[in-house]
Design an enzyme around this catalytic site. Structure first.
Site, PDB file in Angstrom:
ATOM      1  N   PRO A 162     -28.164  -8.455 -57.491  1.00 41.97           N
ATOM      2  CA  PRO A 162     -27.195  -9.107 -56.597  1.00 41.97           C
ATOM      3  C   PRO A 162     -27.852 -10.196 -55.736  1.00 41.97           C
ATOM      4  O   PRO A 162     -27.257 -11.253 -55.500  1.00 41.97           O
ATOM      5  CB  PRO A 162     -26.679  -7.950 -55.732  1.00 41.97           C
ATOM      6  CG  PRO A 162     -26.840  -6.732 -56.609  1.00 41.97           C
ATOM      7  CD  PRO A 162     -28.084  -6.982 -57.419  1.00 41.97           C
ATOM      8  N   SER A 174     -31.421 -16.969 -59.872  1.00 39.50           N
ATOM      9  CA  SER A 174     -32.383 -18.009 -60.280  1.00 39.50           C
ATOM     10  C   SER A 174     -33.783 -17.678 -59.781  1.00 39.50           C
ATOM     11  O   SER A 174     -34.778 -17.910 -60.471  1.00 39.50           O
ATOM     12  CB  SER A 174     -31.948 -19.363 -59.704  1.00 39.50           C
ATOM     13  OG  SER A 174     -30.643 -19.686 -60.143  1.00 39.50           O
ATOM     14  N   GLN A 188      -8.523 -32.237 -74.080  1.00 43.94           N
ATOM     15  CA  GLN A 188      -7.874 -33.505 -73.741  1.00 43.94           C
ATOM     16  C   GLN A 188      -7.164 -34.095 -74.963  1.00 43.94           C
ATOM     17  O   GLN A 188      -6.036 -34.595 -74.858  1.00 43.94           O
ATOM     18  CB  GLN A 188      -8.935 -34.483 -73.200  1.00 43.94           C
ATOM     19  CG  GLN A 188      -8.366 -35.670 -72.485  1.00 43.94           C
ATOM     20  CD  GLN A 188      -7.643 -35.279 -71.190  1.00 43.94           C
ATOM     21  OE1 GLN A 188      -7.898 -34.229 -70.624  1.00 43.94           O
ATOM     22  NE2 GLN A 188      -6.713 -36.110 -70.765  1.00 43.94           N
ATOM     23  N   GLU A 221     -29.160 -17.280 -68.453  1.00 35.44           N
ATOM     24  CA  GLU A 221     -30.548 -17.530 -68.862  1.00 35.44           C
ATOM     25  C   GLU A 221     -31.111 -18.810 -68.230  1.00 35.44           C
ATOM     26  O   GLU A 221     -31.877 -19.545 -68.847  1.00 35.44           O
ATOM     27  CB  GLU A 221     -30.675 -17.526 -70.393  1.00 35.44           C
ATOM     28  CG  GLU A 221     -30.270 -16.148 -70.937  1.00 35.44           C
ATOM     29  CD  GLU A 221     -30.553 -15.925 -72.405  1.00 35.44           C
ATOM     30  OE1 GLU A 221     -31.511 -16.492 -72.921  1.00 35.44           O
ATOM     31  OE2 GLU A 221     -29.795 -15.151 -73.019  1.00 35.44           O
TER      32      GLU A 221
HETATM   33  C1  LIG Z   1     -21.670 -13.435 -68.488  1.00 37.61           C
HETATM   34  C2  LIG Z   1     -23.052 -13.293 -67.912  1.00 37.61           C
HETATM   35  C3  LIG Z   1     -24.022 -12.583 -68.614  1.00 37.61           C
HETATM   36  C4  LIG Z   1     -25.297 -12.391 -68.069  1.00 37.61           C
HETATM   37  N1  LIG Z   1     -26.207 -11.596 -68.733  1.00 37.61           N
HETATM   38  C5  LIG Z   1     -27.370 -11.270 -68.123  1.00 37.61           C
HETATM   39  C6  LIG Z   1     -28.238 -10.294 -68.692  1.00 37.61           C
HETATM   40  O1  LIG Z   1     -27.983  -9.763 -69.782  1.00 37.61           O
HETATM   41  N2  LIG Z   1     -29.375  -9.960 -68.014  1.00 37.61           N
HETATM   42  C7  LIG Z   1     -29.690 -10.523 -66.826  1.00 37.61           C
HETATM   43  O2  LIG Z   1     -30.722 -10.152 -66.263  1.00 37.61           O
HETATM   44  N3  LIG Z   1     -28.894 -11.469 -66.255  1.00 37.61           N
HETATM   45  C8  LIG Z   1     -27.737 -11.843 -66.862  1.00 37.61           C
HETATM   46  N4  LIG Z   1     -26.895 -12.762 -66.292  1.00 37.61           N
HETATM   47  C9  LIG Z   1     -27.274 -13.380 -65.024  1.00 37.61           C
HETATM   48  C10 LIG Z   1     -27.583 -14.880 -65.130  1.00 37.61           C
HETATM   49  O3  LIG Z   1     -28.807 -15.075 -65.774  1.00 37.61           O
HETATM   50  C11 LIG Z   1     -27.548 -15.439 -63.703  1.00 37.61           C
HETATM   51  O4  LIG Z   1     -26.170 -15.450 -63.322  1.00 37.61           O
HETATM   52  C12 LIG Z   1     -28.146 -16.821 -63.587  1.00 37.61           C
HETATM   53  O5  LIG Z   1     -29.527 -16.782 -63.794  1.00 37.61           O
HETATM   54  C13 LIG Z   1     -27.872 -17.454 -62.209  1.00 37.61           C
HETATM   55  O6  LIG Z   1     -28.137 -16.556 -61.176  1.00 37.61           O
HETATM   56  P1  LIG Z   1     -27.035 -16.323 -60.029  1.00 37.61           P
HETATM   57  O7  LIG Z   1     -25.744 -16.064 -60.720  1.00 37.61           O
HETATM   58  O8  LIG Z   1     -27.534 -15.295 -59.090  1.00 37.61           O
HETATM   59  O9  LIG Z   1     -26.906 -17.713 -59.301  1.00 37.61           O
HETATM   60  P2  LIG Z   1     -27.886 -18.347 -58.103  1.00 37.61           P
HETATM   61  O10 LIG Z   1     -29.270 -18.162 -58.525  1.00 37.61           O
HETATM   62  O11 LIG Z   1     -27.423 -17.707 -56.820  1.00 37.61           O
HETATM   63  O12 LIG Z   1     -27.466 -19.824 -58.174  1.00 37.61           O
HETATM   64  C14 LIG Z   1     -26.275 -20.335 -57.580  1.00 37.61           C
HETATM   65  C15 LIG Z   1     -26.337 -21.869 -57.672  1.00 37.61           C
HETATM   66  O13 LIG Z   1     -27.478 -22.369 -56.963  1.00 37.61           O
HETATM   67  C16 LIG Z   1     -28.258 -23.154 -57.820  1.00 37.61           C
HETATM   68  N5  LIG Z   1     -29.686 -23.025 -57.493  1.00 37.61           N
HETATM   69  C17 LIG Z   1     -30.384 -21.887 -57.271  1.00 37.61           C
HETATM   70  N6  LIG Z   1     -31.678 -22.165 -57.033  1.00 37.61           N
HETATM   71  C18 LIG Z   1     -31.802 -23.510 -57.124  1.00 37.61           C
HETATM   72  C19 LIG Z   1     -32.900 -24.398 -57.005  1.00 37.61           C
HETATM   73  N7  LIG Z   1     -34.129 -23.977 -56.755  1.00 37.61           N
HETATM   74  N8  LIG Z   1     -32.660 -25.728 -57.162  1.00 37.61           N
HETATM   75  C20 LIG Z   1     -31.405 -26.174 -57.439  1.00 37.61           C
HETATM   76  N9  LIG Z   1     -30.341 -25.367 -57.566  1.00 37.61           N
HETATM   77  C21 LIG Z   1     -30.533 -24.049 -57.426  1.00 37.61           C
HETATM   78  C22 LIG Z   1     -27.967 -22.628 -59.212  1.00 37.61           C
HETATM   79  O14 LIG Z   1     -28.304 -23.557 -60.225  1.00 37.61           O
HETATM   80  C23 LIG Z   1     -26.482 -22.340 -59.125  1.00 37.61           C
HETATM   81  O15 LIG Z   1     -25.777 -23.512 -59.333  1.00 37.61           O
HETATM   82  C24 LIG Z   1     -25.624 -12.989 -66.831  1.00 37.61           C
HETATM   83  C25 LIG Z   1     -24.665 -13.740 -66.141  1.00 37.61           C
HETATM   84  C26 LIG Z   1     -23.386 -13.878 -66.656  1.00 37.61           C
HETATM   85  C27 LIG Z   1     -22.360 -14.641 -65.861  1.00 37.61           C
END
Ligand SMILES: Cc1cc2nc3c(=O)[nH]c(=O)nc-3n(C[C@H](O)[C@H](O)[C@H](O)COP(=O)(O)OP(=O)(O)OC[C@H]3O[C@@H](n4cnc5c(N)ncnc54)[C@H](O)[C@@H]3O)c2cc1C
Length: 396
Positions: free
Chosen positions: A137, A141, A349, A376
């Site tokens: 949670p 990233s 579109q 990923e």
């Molecule tokens: C359908 C689905 C399947 C998934 N499957 C898996 C899985 O099997 N195993 C697993 O471990 N994870 C899984 N994930 C998690 C996925 O890898 C993460 O959602 C993704 O890495 C982004 O993390 P976050 O959602 O916490 O977003 P955040 O990291 O909170 O990012 C939010 C925004 O901030 C931006 N941001 C963050 N840091 C920076 C930076 N340094 N510079 C610029 N912009 C930044 C991001 O690009 C994004 O736009 C899954 C997600 C989904 C939606």
């Protein structure tokens, strides 16, 4: 005589072996998967029967060596397979891609011989579906900030923490979980002290939350997990204690080639729908494809998808040759996912109102493809990786 040009042509032509794998797969996908894609998108039902059939075809052990029951394919052929599946069903594609590249890929990369013999045969046949639990949670990233702990207890470890968005979270039978065993010391990189473990889905204390309701990929299973004092033995530690983050990074880099291919497959399918539709739909007395604004949308999307496909092939080739593919994989993922989403958007579109309703599936493809720009490693994280790599070799 092999000329430079002919060897380059071979790089983007399918080999006889690749045609032999892709032909039966395409037949199966058209006959058994395509007809139910809309219904599964609406019901969210996980396609156990299809998974079983694809398991028997080797699709869940793409790069697992044959001695562990896998298909023993290379990255290039795996990417072609991923593209084909995405073109028919994005949800199924994510199931296949994540199972192969993440959970199975981590065991393949970091597992010792005993672990490979124990876990890979079940994964390679889809007898056990693989889940890979990195994201939390509070750690997406910035994965190295993860809070899940694996404390040393007796002759093993006790894992406690929460994971978020885990593909195959509910249906998985084999889980790779990434947890902190040791605190990074002052001056060490935050990723130091992170370890990985492989465990069965029925491990006591492993609790699955409610599957997420998502924009798309409805019949792919995405679930939060809770680890409540889950006991694992020392023999379940994957790789070297405290040094798993390098494996995590490598697993993700490999997975990105597949996610790029997934975006391309979805975009390709949507564009094909749009091209057929635009050739038949008439407005102002002629097929809309003869309005240049429509034809140019098709041309632009086709070119972007082809450019993305070449980047995927470059990254796959580098990986298959054992060369550094970090930057190429980030480019392949970024270009493949953006080109895929853009092609789906162009298709909507071009279909006008019909693109916005469900029957032609291009809206489903757009919803499915949108994940490829997030999972990923988001677009932004791929930009960071590419910039870091480019600057290191250009300015250093
Ligand atoms: C359908 C689905 C399947 C998934 N499957 C898996 C899985 O099997 N195993 C697993 O471990 N994870 C899984 N994930 C998690 C996925 O890898 C993460 O959602 C993704 O890495 C982004 O993390 P976050 O959602 O916490 O977003 P955040 O990291 O909170 O990012 C939010 C925004 O901030 C931006 N941001 C963050 N840091 C920076 C930076 N340094 N510079 C610029 N912009 C930044 C991001 O690009 C994004 O736009 C899954 C997600 C989904 C939606």
């Amino acid at each position: 005589m092999t000329t430079r040009a002919s060897s380059q042509a071979a790089w983007f032509d399918l080999t006889a072996d690749q045609r032999a794998v892709l032909g039966p797969l395409r037949d199966y996908l058209q006959a058994e998967v395509a007809p139910g894609a809309i219904a599964r998108d609406e019901s969210g039902e996980f396609p156990f029967d299809i998974v079983k059939a694809l398991g028997a075809m080797g699709i869940f052990g793409l790069q697992v060596p044959e001695r562990y029951g896998g298909a023993g394919l290379d990255t290039m052929t795996s990417a072609l397979i991923i593209e084909e599946i995405a073109a028919v069903d994005g949800s199924l594609c994510l199931t296949v891609a994540s199972h192969n590249s993440l959970c199975t890929g981590h065991v393949l990369r970091a597992g010792n011989e005993a672990q490979k013999q124990e876990w890979l045969p079940k994964l390679a046949t889809a007898e056990s579906l693989g889940a890979w639990a990195l994201t939390e949670p509070g750690a997406g990233s910035d994965a190295a900030s993860l809070q899940t702990r694996a404390e040393e207890v007796g002759d093993g470890f006790q894992i406690t923490g929460n994971k978020q968005f885990i593909t195959q979270g509910t249906v998985g039978g084999t889980y790779v979980v990434v947890a902190r065993t040791d605190n990074a010391l002052p001056g060490e990189r935050p990723a130091k002290g992170i370890s990985a473990f492989v465990l069965p889905g029925d491990a006591p204390g492993l609790q699955r939350g409610k599957p997420e309701k998502k924009l798309g990929l409805h019949s792919s299973d995405t679930t939060p997990l809770t680890f409540e004092a889950v006991q694992v033995g020392r023999e379940q530690l994957l790789g070297t204690r405290g040094q798993a983050f390098d494996d995590v990074t490598a697993v993700l880099a490999g997975g990105r080639i597949g996610i790029g291919a997934m975006g391309i497959g979805l975009g390709r399918a949507a564009l094909e729908v749009a091209a057929r539709y635009a050739s038949e739909r008439e407005q102002f007395g002629r097929p809309i494809v003869r309005h240049q604004a429509v034809a140019f949308k098709i041309a632009a999307a086709a070119m972007e998808l082809e450019a993305a496909r070449l980047l995927v092939r470059k990254a796959a080739t580098l990986r298959d040759q054992g060369r550094d593919y970090t930057e190429a994989a980030a480019m392949a993922k970024l270009k493949g996912s953006v080109a895929g989403v853009d092609a789906c958007d162009a298709a909507i579109q071009i279909l006008g109102g019909y693109g916005y309703v469900r029957d032609y599936e291009v809206e489903r493809m757009w919803r499915d493809a949108r994940l490829t720009r997030i999972g990923e490693g988001t677009d932004e994280i791929q930009h960071l990786i590419i910039a870091r790599q480019y600057l290191a070799r250009t300015v250093a």
